[in-house]
Design an enzyme around this catalytic site. Structure first.
Site, mmCIF file in Angstrom:
data_model
loop_
_atom_site.group_PDB
_atom_site.id
_atom_site.type_symbol
_atom_site.label_atom_id
_atom_site.label_comp_id
_atom_site.label_asym_id
_atom_site.label_seq_id
_atom_site.Cartn_x
_atom_site.Cartn_y
_atom_site.Cartn_z
ATOM 1 N N ASP A 14 0.866 -0.622 0.072
ATOM 2 C CA ASP A 14 0.087 -0.055 0.188
ATOM 3 C C ASP A 14 0.573 1.483 -0.266
ATOM 4 O OD1 ASP A 14 -2.191 -1.645 0.057
ATOM 5 O OD2 ASP A 14 -2.244 -1.606 2.270
ATOM 6 N N GLU A 15 2.165 0.963 -0.297
ATOM 7 C CA GLU A 15 2.772 2.408 -0.851
ATOM 8 C C GLU A 15 2.341 3.572 -2.096
ATOM 9 O OE1 GLU A 15 4.066 -0.760 -1.002
ATOM 10 O OE2 GLU A 15 5.587 -0.867 0.432
ATOM 11 N N LYS A 17 1.345 1.713 -4.958
ATOM 12 C CA LYS A 17 2.367 1.730 -6.193
ATOM 13 C C LYS A 17 1.699 2.068 -7.199
ATOM 14 C CE LYS A 17 2.768 -2.451 -4.676
ATOM 15 N NZ LYS A 17 2.042 -2.051 -3.232
ATOM 16 N N ASN A 39 -5.075 -10.240 -4.238
ATOM 17 C CA ASN A 39 -4.545 -9.433 -2.791
ATOM 18 C C ASN A 39 -4.455 -8.322 -2.452
ATOM 19 O OD1 ASN A 39 -2.709 -10.864 -3.564
ATOM 20 N ND2 ASN A 39 -1.565 -11.524 -1.554
ATOM 21 N N GLY A 41 -4.527 -4.464 -4.089
ATOM 22 C CA GLY A 41 -5.632 -3.343 -3.795
ATOM 23 C C GLY A 41 -4.317 -1.812 -4.549
ATOM 24 N N HIS A 42 -4.789 -2.198 -5.698
ATOM 25 C CA HIS A 42 -4.028 -0.411 -6.585
ATOM 26 C C HIS A 42 -5.167 0.763 -7.260
ATOM 27 C CE1 HIS A 42 -0.762 -3.375 -7.230
ATOM 28 N NE2 HIS A 42 -0.560 -3.623 -6.133
ATOM 29 N N THR A 43 -4.482 2.041 -6.385
ATOM 30 C CA THR A 43 -5.107 2.635 -6.375
ATOM 31 C C THR A 43 -4.946 3.645 -6.940
ATOM 32 O OG1 THR A 43 -6.236 2.871 -3.730
ATOM 33 C CG2 THR A 43 -7.229 4.678 -5.128
ATOM 34 N N THR A 128 -5.915 -11.482 3.616
ATOM 35 C CA THR A 128 -7.057 -10.819 3.330
ATOM 36 C C THR A 128 -8.059 -12.146 3.065
ATOM 37 O OG1 THR A 128 -6.416 -11.340 0.549
ATOM 38 C CG2 THR A 128 -5.641 -9.363 1.841
ATOM 39 N N GLN A 223 2.293 -6.136 -2.894
ATOM 40 C CA GLN A 223 2.780 -5.987 -1.593
ATOM 41 C C GLN A 223 3.378 -5.418 -1.719
ATOM 42 O OE1 GLN A 223 0.976 -9.582 -3.213
ATOM 43 N NE2 GLN A 223 -0.176 -8.569 -3.213
ATOM 44 N N THR A 238 3.437 -12.298 3.180
ATOM 45 C CA THR A 238 1.682 -12.899 1.851
ATOM 46 C C THR A 238 2.288 -14.098 1.311
ATOM 47 O OG1 THR A 238 0.951 -12.496 -0.253
ATOM 48 C CG2 THR A 238 2.836 -11.596 0.020
HETATM 49 P P1 GDP Z 1 -0.912 0.338 -3.795
HETATM 50 O O1 GDP Z 1 -1.263 -0.640 -2.496
HETATM 51 O O2 GDP Z 1 0.849 0.112 -3.329
HETATM 52 O O3 GDP Z 1 -1.264 0.519 -5.041
HETATM 53 O O4 GDP Z 1 -1.778 1.295 -2.087
HETATM 54 P P2 GDP Z 1 -3.240 1.652 -2.104
HETATM 55 O O5 GDP Z 1 -3.663 2.105 -4.172
HETATM 56 O O6 GDP Z 1 -3.180 0.501 -1.966
HETATM 57 O O7 GDP Z 1 -2.767 2.908 -1.093
HETATM 58 C C1 GDP Z 1 -1.900 4.239 -1.291
HETATM 59 C C2 GDP Z 1 -3.624 4.562 -1.314
HETATM 60 O O8 GDP Z 1 -3.118 6.403 -1.155
HETATM 61 C C3 GDP Z 1 -4.202 5.475 -2.080
HETATM 62 O O9 GDP Z 1 -5.744 5.902 -1.400
HETATM 63 C C4 GDP Z 1 -3.969 6.474 -2.940
HETATM 64 O O10 GDP Z 1 -4.953 6.986 -3.924
HETATM 65 C C5 GDP Z 1 -3.189 6.922 -1.727
HETATM 66 N N1 GDP Z 1 -2.122 7.812 -2.608
HETATM 67 C C6 GDP Z 1 -1.132 7.309 -3.049
HETATM 68 N N2 GDP Z 1 -0.290 8.244 -2.955
HETATM 69 C C7 GDP Z 1 -0.574 9.497 -2.672
HETATM 70 C C8 GDP Z 1 -0.124 10.497 -2.184
HETATM 71 O O11 GDP Z 1 1.355 11.329 -2.679
HETATM 72 N N3 GDP Z 1 -0.726 11.456 -0.792
HETATM 73 C C9 GDP Z 1 -1.933 11.169 -0.416
HETATM 74 N N4 GDP Z 1 -2.475 11.619 0.138
HETATM 75 N N5 GDP Z 1 -2.398 10.082 -1.120
HETATM 76 C C10 GDP Z 1 -2.084 9.497 -1.742
HETATM 77 P P1 IMO Z 2 -0.780 -4.063 -2.239
HETATM 78 O O1 IMO Z 2 -0.445 -4.821 -3.378
HETATM 79 C C1 IMO Z 2 -0.696 -4.468 2.471
HETATM 80 C C2 IMO Z 2 -1.160 -8.511 3.415
HETATM 81 C C3 IMO Z 2 -2.377 -8.898 4.800
HETATM 82 C C4 IMO Z 2 -1.300 -9.942 6.233
HETATM 83 C C5 IMO Z 2 -0.673 -10.521 4.484
HETATM 84 C C6 IMO Z 2 -1.371 -11.763 4.412
HETATM 85 O O2 IMO Z 2 -2.196 -3.529 -2.148
HETATM 86 O O3 IMO Z 2 0.448 -3.392 -1.322
HETATM 87 P P2 IMO Z 2 -2.768 -12.932 2.314
HETATM 88 O O4 IMO Z 2 -4.308 -12.929 1.877
HETATM 89 O O5 IMO Z 2 -1.960 -12.423 1.465
HETATM 90 O O6 IMO Z 2 -2.297 -13.684 2.138
HETATM 91 O O7 IMO Z 2 -2.385 -11.434 3.432
HETATM 92 O O8 IMO Z 2 -0.489 -9.511 3.580
HETATM 93 N N1 IMO Z 2 -1.450 -8.342 2.374
HETATM 94 C C7 IMO Z 2 -1.454 -7.523 1.859
HETATM 95 N N2 IMO Z 2 -1.160 -5.666 2.407
HETATM 96 N N3 IMO Z 2 -1.035 -4.655 1.305
HETATM 97 C C8 IMO Z 2 -1.398 -5.354 -0.045
HETATM 98 O O9 IMO Z 2 -1.480 -5.254 -1.239
HETATM 99 C C9 IMO Z 2 -1.425 -6.970 0.295
HETATM 100 N N4 IMO Z 2 -1.495 -8.369 0.293
HETATM 101 C C10 IMO Z 2 -1.781 -9.243 1.622
HETATM 102 O O10 IMO Z 2 -2.895 -7.548 5.177
HETATM 103 O O11 IMO Z 2 -0.881 -9.546 6.320
HETATM 104 MG MG MG Z 3 -3.300 -1.887 -1.988
#
Ligand code: GDP
Ligand code: IMO
Ligand code: MG
Length: 420
Positions: A14-15, A17, A39, A41-43, A128, A223, A238
């Site tokens: 959830d960085e 990406k 698992n 979730g890329h926003t 997840t 991840q 994971t």
């Molecule tokens: P991913 O799994 O690495 O793609 O990240 P996620 O989508 O799970 O979570 C990142 C969250 O931070 C999402 O809600 C994005 O819309 C949000 N986001 C990404 N970059 C930024 C940023 O620079 N600032 C803010 N405020 N939100 C961001």
């Molecule tokens: P993205 O790509 C954050 C975590 C779960 C749990 C562990 C194992 O959006 O960054 P799993 O369902 O994979 O067996 O769960 O890994 N996890 C994540 N945490 N972002 C993810 O993906 C994740 N995918 C799995 O929360 O701790």
């Molecule tokens: Mg994510």
């Protein structure tokens, strides 16, 4: 020949990406997922509209980009179809743009059920609940139904019957729950496959063709490094290798390993699910980060645990992934803090210790304090316009980790990016 790029998460996922892959995609010919499953979730915010992608590569919004799902990905056809339908409803066409490897191992509803039953038991790690662990177990145990099995009915029936039997034994005898009926599992799978069949094809050869013709490929990690099954905080990880080095296996294209590697890190740290997290904050500050960063899981909606940036862990990630550049996201979330901290060392039993994933649950962070910039970064369009205090923070990260910060994200939208 243009250079390809592997993009990976450097923390616990959830960085941000998805946003960065979407941004980079306009410069690439192809985007390929190579591990994980739904698992992830890329926003992505596209013209203020929010999309959350789980299996489909985050390059899908550009007409010129071909998208691939490599064989390292665990594939739920049902989840894929749901995602395709949602995208099509919003006017995004995938038919000639998406190609999935026939060698992908399939994730079936019985994997999700067993994941959920196990998680409801005492040894929960906060997965997840999508079935990712059981599906990777099957792959390693040579029990998987592969996508190519769906084209060979005789073989499929034998394999699927024994898989249903294998899981029903556990479901009934260990978990005292309702078993699956083979005929239903079979017919539902074939119905889904009929709708998805047109997306399967050869990924290895196609990636090779793109590359040999001078195209460049972006490999989208899911991840994060600290969730890697070998190098993460085992067993709170994971079930796939999330490191950049797994790209050759997962994409099926060996030359993918000769790419640059971009690591994405938040300006602080979050984690969903259980497991060690040395810089976790249990006070108002952690709550404030969660609120300002809207830290809720994109896949499960669970609140994310929040804490300060852990530079020791980030340096470990940089080394393991052989990062060539770094992107810092969500810097804007720290706009309203008088004081910001970053972890620059650990103490275990009172003694300074380097990063060891096996000792992380005992690690107490040693912090360096930074003065907050206390103003909005929303209007900063270039590096020079950032406040000095934000630059000090970024310079310290870069020097500590030893990798150049080439990109800074200061908001969730596509245009909220600062190049350096
Ligand atoms: P991913 O799994 O690495 O793609 O990240 P996620 O989508 O799970 O979570 C990142 C969250 O931070 C999402 O809600 C994005 O819309 C949000 N986001 C990404 N970059 C930024 C940023 O620079 N600032 C803010 N405020 N939100 C961001
Ligand atoms: P993205 O790509 C954050 C975590 C779960 C749990 C562990 C194992 O959006 O960054 P799993 O369902 O994979 O067996 O769960 O890994 N996890 C994540 N945490 N972002 C993810 O993906 C994740 N995918 C799995 O929360 O701790
Ligand atoms: Mg994510």
């Amino acid at each position: 020949m243009k250079k390809s790029l592997i993009l990976v998460g450097t923390q616990w996922g959830d960085e941000g990406k998805g946003k960065i892959v979407d941004f980079y995609s306009k410069k690439f010919d192809a985007v390929c997922r190579f591990q994980g499953g739904h698992n992830a979730g890329h926003t992505i915010y596209k013209e203020e509209e929010k999309f959350v992608l789980h299996l489909i590569p985050s390059g899908i919004f550009y007409d010129h980009v071909s998208c691939f799902i490599g064989q390292g990905v665990i594939l739920s056809i049902d989840s894929l179809l749901e995602e395709i339908e949602q995208l099509e409803q919003k006017g995004i066409n995938l038919e000639d743009k998406l190609r999935i490897s026939r060698y992908c191992s399939l994730l079936l509803p019985l994997h999700a059920k067993i994941d959920q039953l196990r998680e409801d038991n005492k040894n929960s790690i906060g997965t997840t609940r999508r079935g990712i662990g059981p599906a990777y177990e099957d792959k390693t145990a040579r029990r998987s139904i592969k996508a190519f099995d769906l084209e060979d009915n005789d073989l499929l029936e034998t394999k699927l019957k024994s898989l249903v039997e294998y899981y029903n034994y556990q479901i009934q005898n260990i978990h005292d729950s309702e078993p699956f009926v083979y005929e239903e599992v079979y017919s539902e799978l074939m119905q889904s496959y009929k709708k998805a069949a047109k997306y399967f094809g050869d990924v290895t050869d196609t990636l090779e063709n793109i590359y040999e013709q001078g195209g460049n490929i972006l490999y989208e990690g899911a991840q994060g490094t600290l969730l890697d099954v070998d190098y993460g905080t085992y067993p709170y990880v994971t079930s796939s290798n999330t490191l950049a080095t797994s790209v050759g296996i997962g994409s099926g294209f060996p030359k993918s390993i000769y790419s640059d590697v971009l690591g994405v890190a938040k300006a602080y740290t979050t984690r969903v699910g259980a497991g060690p997290f040395p810089t976790e904050l249990f006070c108002d500050v952690g709550q404030k980060i969660a609120e300002l960063g809207h830290e809720f899981g994109a896949t499960t909606g669970r609140p994310r645990r929040c804490g300060w940036l852990d530079l020791v862990a980030l340096k470990y990630s940089a080394k393991l992934n052989n990062l060539t550049e770094l992107c810092i996201t969500k810097l804007d979330v720290l706009d309203a803090f008088d004081e910001i901290k970053a972890c620059i060392g650990y103490k275990v039993n009172g003694e300074e210790t380097p990063f060891k994933s096996r000792l992380l649950h005992k690690a107490e962070p040693i912090y360096k304090d930074f003065k907050g910039w206390n103003c909005s970064l929303a209007d900063c369009k270039n590096y020079d316009s950032l406040p000095d205090k934000a630059k000090d923070f970024l310079n310290f990260i870069e020097n500590f980790v030893g990798v150049k910060i080439s990109l800074i994200s200061n908001g969730p939208n596509r245009e909220d990016l600062i190049h350096r």
